[in-house]
Design an enzyme around this catalytic site. Structure first.
Site, PDB file in Angstrom:
ATOM      1  N   ARG A  56     -18.175 -25.338  18.301  1.00  0.00           N
ATOM      2  CA  ARG A  56     -17.835 -25.371  16.870  1.00  0.00           C
ATOM      3  C   ARG A  56     -16.315 -25.416  16.675  1.00  0.00           C
ATOM      4  O   ARG A  56     -15.816 -26.051  15.761  1.00  0.00           O
ATOM      5  CB  ARG A  56     -18.431 -24.159  16.138  1.00  0.00           C
ATOM      6  CG  ARG A  56     -19.927 -24.291  15.958  1.00  0.00           C
ATOM      7  CD  ARG A  56     -20.496 -23.195  15.096  1.00  0.00           C
ATOM      8  NE  ARG A  56     -20.364 -23.453  13.667  1.00  0.00           N
ATOM      9  CZ  ARG A  56     -21.234 -24.146  12.933  1.00  0.00           C
ATOM     10  NH1 ARG A  56     -22.291 -24.677  13.504  1.00  0.00           N
ATOM     11  NH2 ARG A  56     -21.044 -24.318  11.649  1.00  0.00           N
ATOM     12  N   ASN A  87     -17.206 -19.270   5.330  1.00  0.00           N
ATOM     13  CA  ASN A  87     -17.034 -20.210   6.439  1.00  0.00           C
ATOM     14  C   ASN A  87     -15.951 -19.738   7.386  1.00  0.00           C
ATOM     15  O   ASN A  87     -14.960 -19.141   6.970  1.00  0.00           O
ATOM     16  CB  ASN A  87     -16.693 -21.600   5.905  1.00  0.00           C
ATOM     17  CG  ASN A  87     -17.799 -22.135   5.015  1.00  0.00           C
ATOM     18  OD1 ASN A  87     -18.921 -21.637   5.074  1.00  0.00           O
ATOM     19  ND2 ASN A  87     -17.495 -23.124   4.209  1.00  0.00           N
ATOM     20  N   VAL A  88     -16.143 -20.072   8.643  1.00  0.00           N
ATOM     21  CA  VAL A  88     -15.153 -19.672   9.647  1.00  0.00           C
ATOM     22  C   VAL A  88     -14.226 -20.840   9.986  1.00  0.00           C
ATOM     23  O   VAL A  88     -13.345 -20.708  10.825  1.00  0.00           O
ATOM     24  CB  VAL A  88     -15.848 -19.112  10.914  1.00  0.00           C
ATOM     25  CG1 VAL A  88     -16.564 -17.813  10.570  1.00  0.00           C
ATOM     26  CG2 VAL A  88     -16.830 -20.110  11.520  1.00  0.00           C
ATOM     27  N   ASP A  89     -14.423 -21.981   9.319  1.00  0.00           N
ATOM     28  CA  ASP A  89     -13.483 -23.085   9.505  1.00  0.00           C
ATOM     29  C   ASP A  89     -12.271 -22.879   8.601  1.00  0.00           C
ATOM     30  O   ASP A  89     -12.226 -21.964   7.787  1.00  0.00           O
ATOM     31  CB  ASP A  89     -14.181 -24.439   9.225  1.00  0.00           C
ATOM     32  CG  ASP A  89     -14.635 -24.577   7.778  1.00  0.00           C
ATOM     33  OD1 ASP A  89     -13.804 -24.394   6.869  1.00  0.00           O
ATOM     34  OD2 ASP A  89     -15.821 -24.892   7.549  1.00  0.00           O
ATOM     35  N   HIS A 104     -16.235 -13.823   6.714  1.00  0.00           N
ATOM     36  CA  HIS A 104     -16.961 -13.783   7.992  1.00  0.00           C
ATOM     37  C   HIS A 104     -16.073 -14.136   9.181  1.00  0.00           C
ATOM     38  O   HIS A 104     -16.571 -14.559  10.217  1.00  0.00           O
ATOM     39  CB  HIS A 104     -18.185 -14.713   7.925  1.00  0.00           C
ATOM     40  CG  HIS A 104     -19.228 -14.229   6.965  1.00  0.00           C
ATOM     41  ND1 HIS A 104     -20.302 -14.982   6.554  1.00  0.00           N
ATOM     42  CD2 HIS A 104     -19.370 -13.031   6.314  1.00  0.00           C
ATOM     43  CE1 HIS A 104     -21.043 -14.293   5.707  1.00  0.00           C
ATOM     44  NE2 HIS A 104     -20.493 -13.106   5.530  1.00  0.00           N
ATOM     45  N   CYS A 115     -11.109  -3.879  24.284  1.00  0.00           N
ATOM     46  CA  CYS A 115      -9.880  -3.177  23.853  1.00  0.00           C
ATOM     47  C   CYS A 115      -9.334  -3.745  22.543  1.00  0.00           C
ATOM     48  O   CYS A 115      -8.414  -3.183  21.959  1.00  0.00           O
ATOM     49  CB  CYS A 115      -8.808  -3.228  24.937  1.00  0.00           C
ATOM     50  SG  CYS A 115      -8.049  -4.848  25.152  1.00  0.00           S
ATOM     51  N   CYS A 140      -8.186  -5.942  30.588  1.00  0.00           N
ATOM     52  CA  CYS A 140      -8.890  -4.647  30.667  1.00  0.00           C
ATOM     53  C   CYS A 140     -10.295  -4.792  31.246  1.00  0.00           C
ATOM     54  O   CYS A 140     -10.987  -3.793  31.444  1.00  0.00           O
ATOM     55  CB  CYS A 140      -8.965  -4.005  29.280  1.00  0.00           C
ATOM     56  SG  CYS A 140     -10.285  -4.654  28.248  1.00  0.00           S
ATOM     57  N   PRO A 204     -27.289 -28.677  -3.840  1.00  0.00           N
ATOM     58  CA  PRO A 204     -28.384 -29.638  -4.055  1.00  0.00           C
ATOM     59  C   PRO A 204     -29.764 -28.970  -4.001  1.00  0.00           C
ATOM     60  O   PRO A 204     -30.749 -29.532  -4.486  1.00  0.00           O
ATOM     61  CB  PRO A 204     -28.230 -30.656  -2.918  1.00  0.00           C
ATOM     62  CG  PRO A 204     -27.088 -30.222  -2.081  1.00  0.00           C
ATOM     63  CD  PRO A 204     -26.506 -28.955  -2.632  1.00  0.00           C
ATOM     64  N   GLN A 205     -29.836 -27.786  -3.404  1.00  0.00           N
ATOM     65  CA  GLN A 205     -31.124 -27.089  -3.259  1.00  0.00           C
ATOM     66  C   GLN A 205     -31.132 -25.811  -4.094  1.00  0.00           C
ATOM     67  O   GLN A 205     -30.089 -25.178  -4.250  1.00  0.00           O
ATOM     68  CB  GLN A 205     -31.354 -26.669  -1.796  1.00  0.00           C
ATOM     69  CG  GLN A 205     -31.309 -27.790  -0.795  1.00  0.00           C
ATOM     70  CD  GLN A 205     -32.454 -28.756  -0.970  1.00  0.00           C
ATOM     71  OE1 GLN A 205     -33.537 -28.372  -1.430  1.00  0.00           O
ATOM     72  NE2 GLN A 205     -32.215 -30.027  -0.655  1.00  0.00           N
TER      73      GLN A 205
HETATM   74  N1  APR Z   1     -22.920 -29.502  -1.001  1.00  0.00           N
HETATM   75  C1  APR Z   1     -23.245 -28.270  -1.490  1.00  0.00           C
HETATM   76  N2  APR Z   1     -24.178 -27.482  -0.902  1.00  0.00           N
HETATM   77  C2  APR Z   1     -24.786 -27.934   0.206  1.00  0.00           C
HETATM   78  C3  APR Z   1     -24.487 -29.192   0.759  1.00  0.00           C
HETATM   79  C4  APR Z   1     -23.512 -29.991   0.108  1.00  0.00           C
HETATM   80  N3  APR Z   1     -23.171 -31.190   0.574  1.00  0.00           N
HETATM   81  N4  APR Z   1     -25.259 -29.363   1.873  1.00  0.00           N
HETATM   82  C5  APR Z   1     -25.998 -28.252   2.000  1.00  0.00           C
HETATM   83  N5  APR Z   1     -25.723 -27.383   0.992  1.00  0.00           N
HETATM   84  C6  APR Z   1     -26.282 -26.060   0.767  1.00  0.00           C
HETATM   85  C7  APR Z   1     -27.687 -25.870   1.264  1.00  0.00           C
HETATM   86  O1  APR Z   1     -28.627 -26.285   0.265  1.00  0.00           O
HETATM   87  C8  APR Z   1     -27.733 -24.365   1.517  1.00  0.00           C
HETATM   88  O2  APR Z   1     -28.115 -23.668   0.343  1.00  0.00           O
HETATM   89  O3  APR Z   1     -25.499 -25.173   1.520  1.00  0.00           O
HETATM   90  C9  APR Z   1     -26.272 -24.017   1.844  1.00  0.00           C
HETATM   91  C10 APR Z   1     -26.008 -23.674   3.292  1.00  0.00           C
HETATM   92  O4  APR Z   1     -26.698 -22.507   3.594  1.00  0.00           O
HETATM   93  P1  APR Z   1     -26.465 -21.718   4.975  1.00  0.00           P
HETATM   94  O5  APR Z   1     -26.549 -22.680   6.110  1.00  0.00           O
HETATM   95  O6  APR Z   1     -27.377 -20.559   4.954  1.00  0.00           O
HETATM   96  O7  APR Z   1     -24.940 -21.265   4.886  1.00  0.00           O
HETATM   97  P2  APR Z   1     -24.281 -20.000   4.230  1.00  0.00           P
HETATM   98  O8  APR Z   1     -24.912 -19.658   2.920  1.00  0.00           O
HETATM   99  O9  APR Z   1     -22.815 -20.235   4.259  1.00  0.00           O
HETATM  100  O10 APR Z   1     -24.649 -18.883   5.272  1.00  0.00           O
HETATM  101  C11 APR Z   1     -24.153 -17.593   5.065  1.00  0.00           C
HETATM  102  O11 APR Z   1     -24.910 -16.839   7.157  1.00  0.00           O
HETATM  103  O12 APR Z   1     -25.132 -16.754   9.425  1.00  0.00           O
HETATM  104  C12 APR Z   1     -24.416 -16.799   8.437  1.00  0.00           C
HETATM  105  O13 APR Z   1     -22.305 -15.969   8.793  1.00  0.00           O
HETATM  106  C13 APR Z   1     -23.021 -17.155   8.564  1.00  0.00           C
HETATM  107  O14 APR Z   1     -21.460 -17.446   6.838  1.00  0.00           O
HETATM  108  C14 APR Z   1     -22.776 -17.707   7.205  1.00  0.00           C
HETATM  109  C15 APR Z   1     -23.785 -16.963   6.347  1.00  0.00           C
END
Ligand code: APR
Length: 238
Positions: A56, A87-89, A104, A115, A140, A204-205
């Protein structure tokens, strides 16, 4: 006007960083994603976890911020903007946003799991995904781990406090690209709604937030965010 943005993996998806759950369909499909992002997973299979994060790390270095990240950065010309990200990016930063509160952790920080010493040596590149790679050792004897907040770990105090403050002082909270199921980050929109703050969701979801948000925009980040600020007054009137 003060706008606070809470972003998740979805905002970086269109840059080519797979979301947490999408990744489960790829090379690591046979592993439980929680195992790759948890203290238990690190203790039992550090070589898997390290390989996953090294890949990643490589991936994020090769992608660019998209028009969603850029739109959020451009809002700074018109409003007081704070970004809270799960996000970690570093794509928000590379687009020009400041401040960015990483709840995160960050893919560009590493430290010893024993350590706590920071690790600054260059990381081996992983241009192709590999399933296993042993992490480097600290002087360490501990193992070098990614500076990520895993399941089972506390959020870093400073970013969390800053996030709570940014939500408490927001006129509008924009929640973009997060499934809204991982707490405590998922609780921030609830706090905003309880205070009567406008909460706009871009995803979108549907998510657990969708029903309660002031406004839900069922579009991708790169479609919705570039015009959101201009359209907001009209959207809120409808
Ligand atoms: N634009 C906007 N939303 C989008 C897009 C897009 N192009 N593509 C996908 N999504 C939405 C999906 O519908 C979903 O609801 O982004 C969301 C991604 O969900 P996750 O993969 O669960 O990511 P996130 O909510 O950031 O996860 C939370 O869980 O494990 C962890 O630490 C990790 O920070 C992360 C945390």
């Amino acid at each position: 006007m003060r706008i606070t943005v809470l972003s998740g993996a979805g905002i970086s998806a269109e840059s080519g960083v797979p979301t947490f759950r999408d990744d489960a369909t790829g090379l690591w499909a046979k592993y439980d994603p929680y195992e790759l992002s948890s203290t238990d997973g690190w203790q039992t299979h550090p070589e898997r976890v390290w390989a996953w994060y090294l890949w990643r790390h490589h991936l994020v270095a090769t992608v660019e911020p998209n028009n969603g990240h850029r739109a959020v950065a451009a809002w700074q010309d018109y409003a007081d903007v704070a970004v809270i990200t799960q996000n970690v990016d570093d794509l928000h930063e590379r687009a020009g946003s400041k401040p960015v509160h990483h709840l995160h952790g960050s893919l560009s920080e590493f430290w010893c799991d024993t350590c706590g010493a920071r690790y600054h040596a260059p990381l081996p590149d992983m241009p192709e995904p590999e399933l296993e790679k042993m992490p480097p050792s600290c002087e360490c004897g501990g193992l070098i781990r990614p500076g990520i907040v895993w399941f089972g770990e506390q959020l870093p105090d400073g970013p969390w406090r800053a996030a709570v403050e940014a939500v408490a002082t927001a006129d509008v909270l924009v929640v973009v690209g997060t499934s809204g199921i991982v707490y405590p980050a998922a609780g921030l929109p609830e706090v905003a709604l309880a205070r009567g703050t406008i909460v706009v969701e871009v995803n979108p979801q549907p998510t657990p937030l969708s029903e309660n948000a002031t406004l839900t925009i069922r579009e991708s980040a790169t479609t919705a965010l570039p015009t959101l600020l201009l359209q907001l007054p009209a959207l809120l009137e409808n």
